[in-house]
Design a protein around this motif. Sequence first.
Motif, PDB file in Angstrom:
ATOM      1  N   VAL A 234      26.975  57.316  86.131  1.00 44.00           N
ATOM      2  CA  VAL A 234      25.578  57.593  85.913  1.00 44.00           C
ATOM      3  C   VAL A 234      25.171  56.361  86.639  1.00 44.00           C
ATOM      4  N   ALA A 235      25.598  55.309  85.847  1.00 46.49           N
ATOM      5  CA  ALA A 235      25.144  53.935  86.453  1.00 46.49           C
ATOM      6  C   ALA A 235      25.701  53.683  88.000  1.00 46.49           C
ATOM      7  N   LEU A 236      26.751  53.773  88.502  1.00 45.74           N
ATOM      8  CA  LEU A 236      27.218  53.704  90.152  1.00 45.74           C
ATOM      9  C   LEU A 236      26.820  54.664  91.105  1.00 45.74           C
ATOM     10  N   TRP A 237      25.947  55.887  90.428  1.00 48.92           N
ATOM     11  CA  TRP A 237      26.023  56.767  90.902  1.00 48.92           C
ATOM     12  C   TRP A 237      23.943  56.828  91.415  1.00 48.92           C
ATOM     13  N   GLY A 238      23.521  56.035  90.592  1.00 44.74           N
ATOM     14  CA  GLY A 238      21.805  55.648  90.689  1.00 44.74           C
ATOM     15  C   GLY A 238      22.117  54.555  91.533  1.00 44.74           C
ATOM     16  N   ILE A 239      22.925  53.308  91.429  1.00 45.86           N
ATOM     17  CA  ILE A 239      23.075  52.726  91.695  1.00 45.86           C
ATOM     18  C   ILE A 239      22.981  52.441  93.332  1.00 45.86           C
ATOM     19  N   GLU A 240      24.730  53.215  93.453  1.00 50.97           N
ATOM     20  CA  GLU A 240      24.419  53.405  94.707  1.00 50.97           C
ATOM     21  C   GLU A 240      23.321  54.629  96.097  1.00 50.97           C
ATOM     22  N   THR A 241      23.342  55.615  95.519  1.00 51.46           N
ATOM     23  CA  THR A 241      22.546  56.381  95.823  1.00 51.46           C
ATOM     24  C   THR A 241      21.165  56.507  95.053  1.00 51.46           C
ATOM     25  N   ASP A 242      19.883  56.131  94.203  1.00 50.08           N
ATOM     26  CA  ASP A 242      19.296  56.545  93.534  1.00 50.08           C
ATOM     27  C   ASP A 242      19.825  58.217  92.917  1.00 50.08           C
ATOM     28  N   PHE A 243      21.122  58.274  92.486  1.00 49.92           N
ATOM     29  CA  PHE A 243      20.852  59.698  91.888  1.00 49.92           C
ATOM     30  C   PHE A 243      21.074  60.652  93.244  1.00 49.92           C
ATOM     31  N   GLY A 244      21.647  60.194  94.708  1.00 50.41           N
ATOM     32  CA  GLY A 244      21.919  61.565  95.061  1.00 50.41           C
ATOM     33  C   GLY A 244      20.964  61.748  96.255  1.00 50.41           C
ATOM     34  N   ARG A 245      19.879  61.037  95.579  1.00 55.62           N
ATOM     35  CA  ARG A 245      18.529  61.099  96.630  1.00 55.62           C
ATOM     36  C   ARG A 245      18.307  60.220  98.170  1.00 55.62           C
TER      37      ARG A 245
ATOM     38  N   ARG B 175      36.786  68.973  98.454  1.00 48.80           N
ATOM     39  CA  ARG B 175      36.184  67.582  97.853  1.00 48.80           C
ATOM     40  C   ARG B 175      35.160  66.315  98.670  1.00 48.80           C
ATOM     41  N   ASP B 176      33.487  67.785  98.327  1.00 53.66           N
ATOM     42  CA  ASP B 176      32.855  67.538  98.277  1.00 53.66           C
ATOM     43  C   ASP B 176      31.633  66.671  97.808  1.00 53.66           C
ATOM     44  N   ILE B 177      31.641  65.397  98.483  1.00 56.68           N
ATOM     45  CA  ILE B 177      30.885  64.195  97.976  1.00 56.68           C
ATOM     46  C   ILE B 177      29.637  64.208  98.309  1.00 56.68           C
ATOM     47  N   TRP B 178      29.159  65.030  99.024  1.00 53.01           N
ATOM     48  CA  TRP B 178      27.700  65.198  99.400  1.00 53.01           C
ATOM     49  C   TRP B 178      26.663  65.836  98.832  1.00 53.01           C
ATOM     50  N   THR B 179      27.358  67.416  98.555  1.00 53.97           N
ATOM     51  CA  THR B 179      26.297  67.862  97.363  1.00 53.97           C
ATOM     52  C   THR B 179      26.271  68.937  96.601  1.00 53.97           C
ATOM     53  N   THR B 180      28.240  68.372  95.546  1.00 52.42           N
ATOM     54  CA  THR B 180      28.440  68.944  94.899  1.00 52.42           C
ATOM     55  C   THR B 180      29.017  68.093  94.016  1.00 52.42           C
ATOM     56  N   LEU B 181      28.133  67.979  92.548  1.00 57.02           N
ATOM     57  CA  LEU B 181      27.740  67.164  91.581  1.00 57.02           C
ATOM     58  C   LEU B 181      29.553  66.856  90.653  1.00 57.02           C
ATOM     59  N   PRO B 182      29.952  67.964  90.588  1.00 54.62           N
ATOM     60  CA  PRO B 182      31.380  68.294  89.804  1.00 54.62           C
ATOM     61  C   PRO B 182      32.488  66.614  90.564  1.00 54.62           C
ATOM     62  N   ASP B 183      31.941  67.457  91.916  1.00 53.72           N
ATOM     63  CA  ASP B 183      33.001  66.076  92.650  1.00 53.72           C
ATOM     64  C   ASP B 183      32.278  65.113  92.851  1.00 53.72           C
ATOM     65  N   VAL B 184      31.167  64.906  93.038  1.00 55.81           N
ATOM     66  CA  VAL B 184      31.258  62.992  92.508  1.00 55.81           C
ATOM     67  C   VAL B 184      30.948  63.133  91.452  1.00 55.81           C
ATOM     68  N   PHE B 185      30.850  62.750  90.217  1.00 58.82           N
ATOM     69  CA  PHE B 185      30.828  62.531  89.186  1.00 58.82           C
ATOM     70  C   PHE B 185      32.976  62.162  89.185  1.00 58.82           C
ATOM     71  N   ALA B 186      33.320  63.227  89.207  1.00 58.98           N
ATOM     72  CA  ALA B 186      34.995  63.170  89.025  1.00 58.98           C
ATOM     73  C   ALA B 186      35.421  62.237  89.882  1.00 58.98           C
TER      74      ALA B 186
END
Length: 350
Positions: free
Chosen positions: A144-155, A231-242
């Motif tokens: 979640v930290a990397l997700w948050g720093i990279e794109t503000d949690f997908g925003r 492999r959907d890293i744009w809209t599918t959170l399970p794919d993003v996190f994994a």
Amino acid sequence: MIPSFRSRTAIPLDTQTAGAGHRGRGRHTVLAAFLAFGMALGASSIAHAADQPFDAWLEGVRAEARQKGISDATVQAALTGIQPIPRVIELDRRQPEFTLTFQQYLDRVVPQSRIDKGRRMMAEHKALLTRIEGQFGVPARQIVALWGIETDFGRVTGGFKVIPALATLAHDGRRSAFFRKELMDALQIVDEGHIDADRMLGSWAGAMGQNQFMPSSFRAYAIDYTGDGKRDIWTTLPDVFASIANYLSRVGWKSDQTWGRVVRLPAGFDAGLAEKKARKTIPEWQALGVRRADGGDLPARDLPAQIVLPAGAGGPAYMVYDNFEAILKWNRSTYFAIAAGTLADALGKE
């Protein structure tokens, strides 16, 4: 995530003046490593790409793509009608030279608002994150930290069409070899059906999705966690996190260790040990007078560690372990790696 020289641009997309570049002492210059790496690659760029008219150059790209087995349908759909994007060239050539102290950078990238939002995201996706943590051995808080720093949690994931952006940079000539390879990888991703070319959005430099993978990183590390064939890293959170977890796991994350900790150095500590990246066991650092931030003894585990002084001698000190090196493989910036670990630690606290 953009590879080590960080055309990601080494700066989280929503903190474009955050100043994450390569390693630095005291003050930090944005994209120093990116520019140096770019000049090195420029010397070996493919046959002066920019000397050719774009349309003529693009014919060569089409031919190469077909030779690599990319279908004609994908080549036509992805490359027909595209033109260089002036804004991409502008951003590439006018990258800011902001300098920030380490503390300024940390305050900007790990504000309390991001910690609070990250904790909400942790709670909201707890079951999924727990499952992925168990499978990949990477803590949910670090994902979640990397997700948050990279794109503000997908925003904030970037609004450029990736294939035209990469084609622009590949044709430009300064780093043609690098970006041409990324362009071929992007075409392969479309050809495999993971996303349509028109929906493949990202940063001006080609970093894609909620975890900002470059196409080459996507092909190496992205995961179809839902099993839907994409492999959907744009809209599918399970794919993003994994995908984040898979990346860290594959580059050496150790599930039984943390990334590092703030420490207190003794008076007269030899800062050269940090500059030389000296590795000693935790008990050896303890014997040299290094202590926890609160003055307590260090853990007794016999793990190799090194001391990092991101602001130079006299500034904050960190003892870092092997997992710090795993984060550095995500982004070669010491500032970024410490921020990612710091945010993860904050997310893990109640």
